[in-house]
Structure formats: structure tokens, C-alpha cells
Design a protein around this motif. Structure first.
Motif, PDB file in Angstrom:
ATOM      1  N   MET A   1       0.709  -1.289  -0.098  1.00 57.69           N
ATOM      2  CA  MET A   1       0.020  -0.036  -0.001  1.00 57.69           C
ATOM      3  C   MET A   1       1.030   1.153   0.008  1.00 57.69           C
ATOM      4  O   MET A   1       1.849   1.405   0.966  1.00 57.69           O
ATOM      5  N   PRO A   2       0.734   2.075  -0.910  1.00 54.41           N
ATOM      6  CA  PRO A   2       1.318   3.414  -0.838  1.00 54.41           C
ATOM      7  C   PRO A   2       1.366   4.123   0.492  1.00 54.41           C
ATOM      8  O   PRO A   2      -0.060   4.280   0.950  1.00 54.41           O
ATOM      9  N   ASN A   3       2.101   4.955   0.938  1.00 58.23           N
ATOM     10  CA  ASN A   3       1.806   5.854   1.944  1.00 58.23           C
ATOM     11  C   ASN A   3       1.291   7.171   1.432  1.00 58.23           C
ATOM     12  O   ASN A   3       1.900   7.939   0.505  1.00 58.23           O
ATOM     13  N   MET A   4      -0.088   7.566   1.635  1.00 60.15           N
ATOM     14  CA  MET A   4      -0.723   8.631   1.203  1.00 60.15           C
ATOM     15  C   MET A   4      -0.606  10.009   1.866  1.00 60.15           C
ATOM     16  O   MET A   4      -1.096  10.752   1.641  1.00 60.15           O
ATOM     17  N   SER A   5       0.435  10.094   2.780  1.00 59.37           N
ATOM     18  CA  SER A   5       0.641  11.258   3.589  1.00 59.37           C
ATOM     19  C   SER A   5       1.298  12.312   2.532  1.00 59.37           C
ATOM     20  O   SER A   5       1.980  12.195   1.551  1.00 59.37           O
ATOM     21  N   VAL A  36      12.158   3.641   4.188  1.00 56.66           N
ATOM     22  CA  VAL A  36      11.139   2.624   3.883  1.00 56.66           C
ATOM     23  C   VAL A  36       9.634   3.622   3.708  1.00 56.66           C
ATOM     24  O   VAL A  36       8.993   3.582   2.638  1.00 56.66           O
ATOM     25  N   GLU A  37       9.515   4.414   4.663  1.00 55.41           N
ATOM     26  CA  GLU A  37       8.346   4.805   4.861  1.00 55.41           C
ATOM     27  C   GLU A  37       8.127   6.030   3.627  1.00 55.41           C
ATOM     28  O   GLU A  37       7.030   5.875   3.137  1.00 55.41           O
ATOM     29  N   GLU A  38       9.176   6.667   3.684  1.00 56.94           N
ATOM     30  CA  GLU A  38       9.269   7.588   2.308  1.00 56.94           C
ATOM     31  C   GLU A  38       8.856   7.229   1.031  1.00 56.94           C
ATOM     32  O   GLU A  38       8.223   7.484   0.222  1.00 56.94           O
ATOM     33  N   ALA A  39       9.858   6.143   0.801  1.00 60.41           N
ATOM     34  CA  ALA A  39      10.150   5.363  -0.388  1.00 60.41           C
ATOM     35  C   ALA A  39       8.371   4.909  -0.754  1.00 60.41           C
ATOM     36  O   ALA A  39       8.005   4.948  -2.028  1.00 60.41           O
ATOM     37  N   LEU A  66      12.791  -0.310  -5.025  1.00 63.65           N
ATOM     38  CA  LEU A  66      13.661  -1.235  -4.506  1.00 63.65           C
ATOM     39  C   LEU A  66      13.809  -0.740  -2.768  1.00 63.65           C
ATOM     40  O   LEU A  66      14.031  -1.761  -1.855  1.00 63.65           O
ATOM     41  N   THR A  67      13.963   0.593  -2.507  1.00 63.80           N
ATOM     42  CA  THR A  67      14.150   1.199  -1.223  1.00 63.80           C
ATOM     43  C   THR A  67      13.007   0.744  -0.538  1.00 63.80           C
ATOM     44  O   THR A  67      13.101   0.512   0.713  1.00 63.80           O
ATOM     45  N   ARG A 116      16.594  13.130  -0.486  1.00 67.61           N
ATOM     46  CA  ARG A 116      16.780  12.415   1.004  1.00 67.61           C
ATOM     47  C   ARG A 116      16.942  10.601   0.755  1.00 67.61           C
ATOM     48  O   ARG A 116      17.688  10.224   1.292  1.00 67.61           O
ATOM     49  N   LEU A 117      16.048  10.217  -0.189  1.00 64.75           N
ATOM     50  CA  LEU A 117      16.319   8.919  -0.473  1.00 64.75           C
ATOM     51  C   LEU A 117      17.357   8.334  -1.140  1.00 64.75           C
ATOM     52  O   LEU A 117      18.265   7.503  -0.864  1.00 64.75           O
ATOM     53  N   GLU A 118      17.804   9.268  -2.034  1.00 63.06           N
ATOM     54  CA  GLU A 118      19.221   8.895  -2.825  1.00 63.06           C
ATOM     55  C   GLU A 118      20.421   8.934  -1.716  1.00 63.06           C
ATOM     56  O   GLU A 118      21.198   8.081  -1.879  1.00 63.06           O
ATOM     57  N   ARG A 119      20.236  10.003  -1.266  1.00 63.94           N
ATOM     58  CA  ARG A 119      21.326  10.205   0.054  1.00 63.94           C
ATOM     59  C   ARG A 119      21.454   8.905   1.098  1.00 63.94           C
ATOM     60  O   ARG A 119      22.240   8.670   1.196  1.00 63.94           O
TER      61      ARG A 119
END
Lengths: 466, 280
Positions: A1-5, A36-39, A66-67, A116-119
Motif C-alpha cells: 500500500m502506498p503511503n498517502m501522507s 522505507v516509509e518515505e519510499a 527497491l528502497t 533524501r532517499l538517494e542520499r
């Protein structure tokens, strides 16, 4: 499920009143759980608009997917397919005008925190995976890269992966260009740059420091005597501009390049453990509105200056600095004196700066750049008390290469003329990219140019040797 | 790393080192300089190239112990290595068509003036060299200089070598005696170069000085070394270090040379304390 925040997962950072007294990194990065949450906010859209905003076309939805599954190693390898310096880009790219600008999630709410995810992925890989990359099979051809900044390092990495024998010539004693002398430790830790450079060395890239091309060897000598089949010039825009006003030779007046080189490259913030000094004083005036001005002001504050002023001739809206950096600077108690322009630097009897005379400005009609032109308000001069003035009004390319390579075409600003699609210059076998071509721009654009040139050099050398 | 292949102590505070640097040795010309860093925590400091040997691939610098860095440098011996050594930097001196020249070296400046005198002599110019020192114990490279010129005059402030006076006095005497110089080159402390320029201006003799401002990168990217020449800002590392002495704003240069005086003192004290700890 995507995080819809609607909002990005917040990234922890040092408190403003703590961090403005140290040189440690301001933002602390995501934990595995946060990443993971942001991804999971990424919708993995079919048309992938984010990729077109990235000058090196990182496969963004793929690495994020993948993240989200916790496959950080695989995510890193996905980024590496197109980007040589992810730990750097994740930190210093202006994502708000690049990848994240096109993110579908940004239409309503905040875009996915791609940077931020790339980092996170790059940092995680560096910390957890020790594997060395396999050295690609050599094709027997040699390419020289002049300048070890973002453009040169990217070009070198791509060419090494294609099997070329690549040597990077760097004038300073440390590779990285603006990443090591310009951008401060608190935005980009130097250990990260060093680690990225080590990765390139593992690929087989040779780096020769202390080599000033144009002095110790010319571009022609690289081609004709040192046996290189092609040359890439990524020498940046390192020549500082001064304001040409009275008092600029007083003690206490620095170019931003000098101030930041002392602090970042020479580690003057650790003086006297390190030998290079820097003088900061109590009141510091930084002139300019770009990222360099923000970096200089925030560095001065960290070195103990009580009052640090940004003096900028336009308003905040026209400031070229990243929104995030302006925000950080304000949080750290940097004072903004907008719509003001220095007209004279005043000195004391010993030749030291004592104050800066400024004039108030108002915005007139838009100029050639599309920004409203600042016009002085007559009779509005006033003085700001200052011991130190840092001039951060821009840089142009260093003329050293131009002056020693007669058949290399340059424009009236001293920038090397190179085709945008290929990086080819007026001289056969010589390519150029980054700030040396565009004038001062961004890290990621320089990397994009380095990438383009590497592909063209490959094409040129393959067709030449058919 | 750059290996020191030879070290020679010239007097109590001045030493010579010959450093393995084949790329630089191939290109070096009189008037140019190098920047070196002793170790990882070191600062970058400029030194004029005193000599070079293209075949051996070495570059020679002569330095005087004046602070933290030159103290650490002086502790190195032949066989030791320097962290960084970069050059050749700056514009080489040009001497086309010079017939008679006075080359003036003050103190350590003598070592910088020497390659210029040598080059001028090799180009066929008649070279008078005037070297000034505080006392005779401080005289350096006398034999080298004697070979590099036609007439050598060594002055001491206190007259301990039997030739009392400043370099400017000897210069004035020679000019008034009809030496007929078409060029004067002055290299040494700022006050000395200023005094020479003040003298030669009256006679209308072209005078070149070698400026020695504070430098960091030495490649034109910071402007730390800026000097005002003829009302314009120049970067000594790329536009110089040689300039027309009659155009140089010496007062501003003298003020700028003192910019880090306090920090230099602190650095030296810090080093002394560390050593005290090591000895304890």
C-alpha cells in the motif's frame, strides 16, 4: 500500500542554536525505517516525470521501489547505473527545481523526497557494503580529464566503466573541486566526497593532484606528448569577481573563494591544529545572494562572529540561493539586509576594515535576465559596522587553459564554447563541460555535462579507431 | 609525495632544499614559484624557484625560518618527503634586449634574485648584483651570485663585512657613477623594494619588483594575493609575481602582509606547546 501522507517524512537535523557553533552536518539523514516509509509515497507512475528533471537521468521510480522493499544494495546499484556521486547529489542538488519539481505527488502536497532517499541509499551502501567494483576490461585508449570537480569526476567514472584508461589532473592537493573547497562540511562532509573519489579509483581512474594544466603541462602536450587520445576540460569557474569599489584591498576583505577555501579545504576552522589561519572578527558582512554567500555567512557564524549580515541588492524573491539554505541561514541567526548595495568599504588607520557604506535599492524594470533591475535610492547611504567583508558576487572561468590553448574557442565571458549535445569544443579531440562552459551553475548540471561528454568521447574514439 | 634529495644549511636561519619534481623541473623558468605543503595539516606556502635541473628532475628552493611552517620544513632532511609541491606558478620573467642591469637582493630575496641574475647574464647582459644583509653572519649564496653576475656588491646594515650601508646607497652610488642601467630588479622585503623604487623613479630607470603577498592556491582562484598596480587590482600569483615597481601600491601591500600577524603568532605558540609536550 502506498503511503498517502501529503508531507515528506521529516529528516532529523541539528537544532539551529547548536549547529551554528559547529561544522558538523546540519541534516542527519533518514533511518532505514524512515527511508522505507518515505519510499512508499512514490506511486511508481508509468510516465516517470521525475526522471526528466534529473540531468543524469537516475532511474528514480526503480531505485525507490527497491528502497521501499528494503533492498538498499540493489537500490544503490540502480542509481549507480547512471550517477557517479549519489551521496553528493542527494545532499546538494536543488531538487525543488529538478526531479522533485516534476513529482506527481507534488501536485497536491509535498513531492516524494527523492534527494533524501538517494542520499540514504548512498550512505547506507557506503556504511554496509565493502565490495569493490570489478575493473572493466581495458580498451587500450587513454583519456585525460582536467579538473577533479563534479564534471570531471563524472566524465572520468563513465569513461572508466567503458574501459578507457583515465587520468584526472587536479590543480589542488585534494580532488573534488567545489565539493571540497567551496561547499562547507556542515552541508557536505568531506569524508563523503573522499569516499566517492575512492570508488572511482577502484574503477581504475588515476588521479594526479598538484598538476596545474596550463602551467606544468598544456592541453596540446597532453594530446601530442603524453599520449592521450582525448581530453575533457572540467576546470570550473573559479576566478572570483570583486565589486571594484573603494576599500576592497583593505585587510579583512576576502573573496568568498578565499574565505571558503581557507575554511573547507585548509580546515582553518580547526586552527591552530591545522596551520592555515582565517580571521573572522565580530561583525561580518557577506555581499551576494547565492549559495556561496549563504555558505560564507553560515561559516562565519560558526567561527564565532556575533553579527553576520547578508547584503544583497535585490529582494529575497530574486535570490539565487536554494530556498532550504536561505531558511537554514535565517534559523541560524544570519541577518538579511535586502535591497542594499555596498558602495565603499571604510578602513581604520592600520588598513583594516571598519565599516561598509551601503546604499538602499529599489526594484525597477526587468533586465535581460528577467529579474527586476535594482536601482539605487539617491541619498540613502548608511554604514554597517564590520571587521570582515566577504565578497560573494560570482565567479568566472579561470583563463589559464584558454591562454595556453590558442585554438580553443571561448566567448566574451571567458567560457569555453562547447556544443550542448556533445560537449565538443572547437579543437578536435577536446571536450568540455560544467562551469568552464556555462559559468557558475550547479553541481548536477556539471555532472550531466560530464556524462554527455563521456558518451561523445566514446563515440569519437570508437569511430576514429574503426 | 615529493622527495627532498639534498639539503644544505646556508646560515642559522636559511636552508636550501632540492626536491624531486620532474614535471615542474621540465617547465620552470626564472621568476616562477612553487607552492608546498609540508604535511596533511599543513598550510600552502609559496616559495620562489631558486634553481632547477631539467635532467635530474629537481627543483631547488631556499627558505628562511620565520614561522611555524618554515620551522617544520627546516626539520626535514634529505630523504624525507613533502606532502605537496605544485608549480611552476606565476609568469616567467622576460628580459629581452636588456644591456645593463642592477639586480638587488635583500636578505632571503637574494635567493630569488639569483636565478634572475643568472638568466640575464646568460642572455648577454652586463649584470651588477647588490645584495643586502643585516650582518655578515646572514650572508647567503655568495659564491653562486658571484658566478651569476659581472660585479657583486654585498652590503651589511652594520658594516660587519666591511661594506656598511643599505642596498639603496650602493645603487645610488653606482648610478651617480655613470653605471647606465637600463633596468633595475629589486627582490626582498617590501620596505626595501619600496625604497629602491623611490630612488629609481627619480632617475627614470625602469624597475621590476617581485611581490610576495599572502597566497593560498596560487592559481588565481581566490585573490588573497591581490596587489594594486597602476590603480588596478592584480593577482600576484597569475599576473605576477613580477610587476613594474613604480606602479605598485606598496603601502597597501605592506598593510596586507600583516593581515594574519596574530594568527601566525598563535600557530607558532601552538607548535611550541605541542613540542614541549612531546619532550616531556
Amino acid at each position: 500500500m502506498p503511503n498517502m501522507s501529503l508531507e515528506k517524512v521529516r529528516m532529523p537535523e541539528q537544532q539551529p542554536d547548536v549547529r551554528n557553533k559547529n561544522f558538523e552536518e546540519v541534516t542527519l539523514g533518514y533511518t532505514e525505517e524512515m527511508a522505507v516509509e518515505e519510499a512508499k509515497r512514490c506511486l511508481n507512475c508509468k510516465h516517470k516525470p521525475c526522471i526528466k528533471g534529473c540531468p543524469v537521468m537516475v532511474k528514480i521510480p526503480e531505485f525507490i521501489a527497491l528502497t521501499a522493499e528494503g533492498k538498499f544494495k540493489e537500490a544503490y546499484e540502480k542509481i549507480q547505473e547512471t550517477s557517479s556521486l549519489p551521496a553528493v547529489c542527494g545532499r546538494v542538488c536543488p531538487q525543488e527545481t529538478q526531479c522533485e519539481k516534476y513529482c506527481v505527488r507534488g501536485i497536491k502536497g509535498e513531492p516524494v523526497a527523492i534527494g533524501r532517499l538517494e542520499r540514504f541509499v548512498a550512505d547506507w551502501y557506503m556504511k554496509n557494503i565493502a565490495s569493490k567494483p570489478e575493473k572493466p576490461e581495458q580498451n587500450g585508449m587513454k583519456v585525460a580529464v582536467v579538473g577533479a570537480g563534479p564534471a570531471g569526476l563524472t566524465c572520468a567514472g563513465d569513461l572508466a566503466r567503458l574501459g578507457y584508461d583515465v587520468t584526472v589532473f587536479e590543480a589542488f592537493h585534494t580532488p573534488g573541486g567545489v565539493l571540497v573547497y567551496g561547499i562547507p562540511e556542515f552541508r557536505l562532509p568531506k569524508a563523503i566526497v573522499a569516499a566517492e573519489v575512492d570508488k572511482l579509483k577502484e574503477l581504475g581512474v588515476k588521479i594526479m593532484t598538484n598538476m596545474v594544466i596550463g602551467k606544468v603541462l598544456s592541453v596540446d602536450e597532453l594530446l601530442n606528448e603524453e599520449g592521450f587520445d582525448a581530453v575533457f576540460i572540467g576546470t570550473g569557474a573559479g576566478l572570483p569577481s570583486f565589486m571594484k569599489i573603494e576599500g576592497e584591498s583593505l585587510n579583512g576583505v576576502y573573496s568568498a573563494n578565499e574565505f571558503l577555501t581557507r575554511i573547507n579545504l585548509m580546515k582553518a576552522y580547526k586552527f591552530p591544529e591545522y596551520d592555515t589561519p582565517v580571521y573572522v572578527g565580530k561583525n561580518v558582512v557577506v555581499v551576494g545572494g547565492g549559495n556561496v554567500a549563504m555558505d560564507a555567512a553560515r561559516s562565519a557564524k560558526r567561527l564565532g562572529a556575533e553579527n553576520v549580515y547578508i547584503v544583497y541588492r535585490r529582494s529575497e524573491e530574486e535570490m539565487p540561493a536554494r530556498a532550504e539554505e536561505i531558511h537554514h541561514a535565517k534559523e541560524e541567526a544570519i541577518e538579511f539586509k535586502l535591497l542594499n548595495n555596498p558602495v565603499k568599504i571604510n578602513g581604520d588607520e592600520n588598513g583594516w576594515v571598519s565599516s561598509v557604506t551601503c546604499i538602499k535599492m529599489e526594484l525597477g524594470e526587468p533586465d535581460a535576465s528577467g529579474r527586476r533591475r535594482p536601482v539605487p535610492v539617491e541619498g540613502s547611504e548608511f554604514d554597517i559596522e564590520a571587521d570582515v567583508v566577504v565578497v560573494a558576487i560570482g565567479q568566472t572561468p579561470n583563463p589559464l587553459i584558454k591562454n595556453t590553448t590558442p585554438d580553443l574557442e571561448t566567448n566574451k565571458w571567458g567560457c569555453i564554447v562547447a556544443k550542448e549535445e556533445t560537449g565538443a569544443t572547437s579543437k578536435t579531440g577536446v571536450y568540455a563541460g560544467g562551469d568552464a562552459v556555462t559559468g557558475a551553475a550547479t553541481v548536477i548540471l556539471a555532472m550531466g555535462a560530464g556524462k554527455t561528454a563521456a558518451a561523445s568521447i566514446d563515440e569519437y574514439l570508437k569511430s576514429k579507431n574503426k | 609525495m615529493y622527495k627532498i634529495v639534498r639539503k644544505e644549511v646556508l646560515n642559522d636561519s636559511v636552508s636550501l632544499i632540492e626536491v624531486e619534481a620532474p614535471y615542474i623541473a621540465r617547465k620552470a623558468e626564472p621568476g616562477q614559484f612553487i607552492i608546498l605543503r609540508v604535511d596533511e595539516k599543513g598550510e600552502r606556502v609559496p616559495f620562489t624557484i631558486a634553481d632547477y635541473d631539467r635532467e635530474k628532475g629537481t627543483v631547488t628552493v631556499i627558505f628562511q625560518v620565520v614561522g611555524k611552517t618554515t620551522e617544520s620544513l627546516n626539520k626535514l632532511e634529505a630523504g624525507d618527503s613533502l606532502q605537496d609541491f605544485v608549480g611552476p606558478l606565476g609568469v616567467a620573467s622576460h628580459f629581452d634586449g636588456v644591456k645593463k642591469v642592477a639586480v638587488i637582493g635583500g636578505g632571503l630575496g637574494t635567493a630569488i634574485a639569483y636565478p634572475q641574475a643568472k638568466k640575464l647574464k646568460s642572455l648577454g647582459a652586463e649584470v651588477d648584483m647588490i645584495n643586502g644583509f643585516r650582518n655578515k653572519e646572514l650572508i647567503i649564496i655568495e659564491d653562486l651570485c658571484r658566478e651569476a653576475c659581472t660585479n657583486l656588491y654585498i652590503m651589511t646594515d652594520d658594516g660587519s663585512n666591511g661594506n656598511k650601508g643599505f642596498v639603496t646607497q650602493k645603487l645610488k652610488e653606482l648610478i651617480d657613477g655613470g653605471a647606465g642601467y637600463d633596468l633595475v630588479i629589486a627582490i626582498g622585503p617590501l620596505v626595501m623594494m619600496k625604497a629602491v623604487c623611490d630612488l629609481t623613479r627619480d632617475y627614470g630607470i625602469k624597475t621590476i619588483v617581485s611581490m610576495n603577498p599572502i597566497m593560498i592556491d596560487g592559481t588565481g582562484m581566490c585573490g588573497g594575493c591581490r596587489v594594486t598596480v597602476g590603480g588596478e587590482t592584480k593577482f600576484a600569483c597569475v599576473d605576477g609575481p613580477d610587476f613594474d615597481g613604480h606602479q605598485v601600491d606598496f603601502d597597501s601591500a605592506i598593510a596586507r602582509s600583516r593581515m594574519f600577524k596574530n594568527e601566525e603568532q598563535r600557530s607558532r605558540e601552538h607548535a611550541c606547546r605541542l613540542e614541549g609536550m612531546n619532550n616531556a
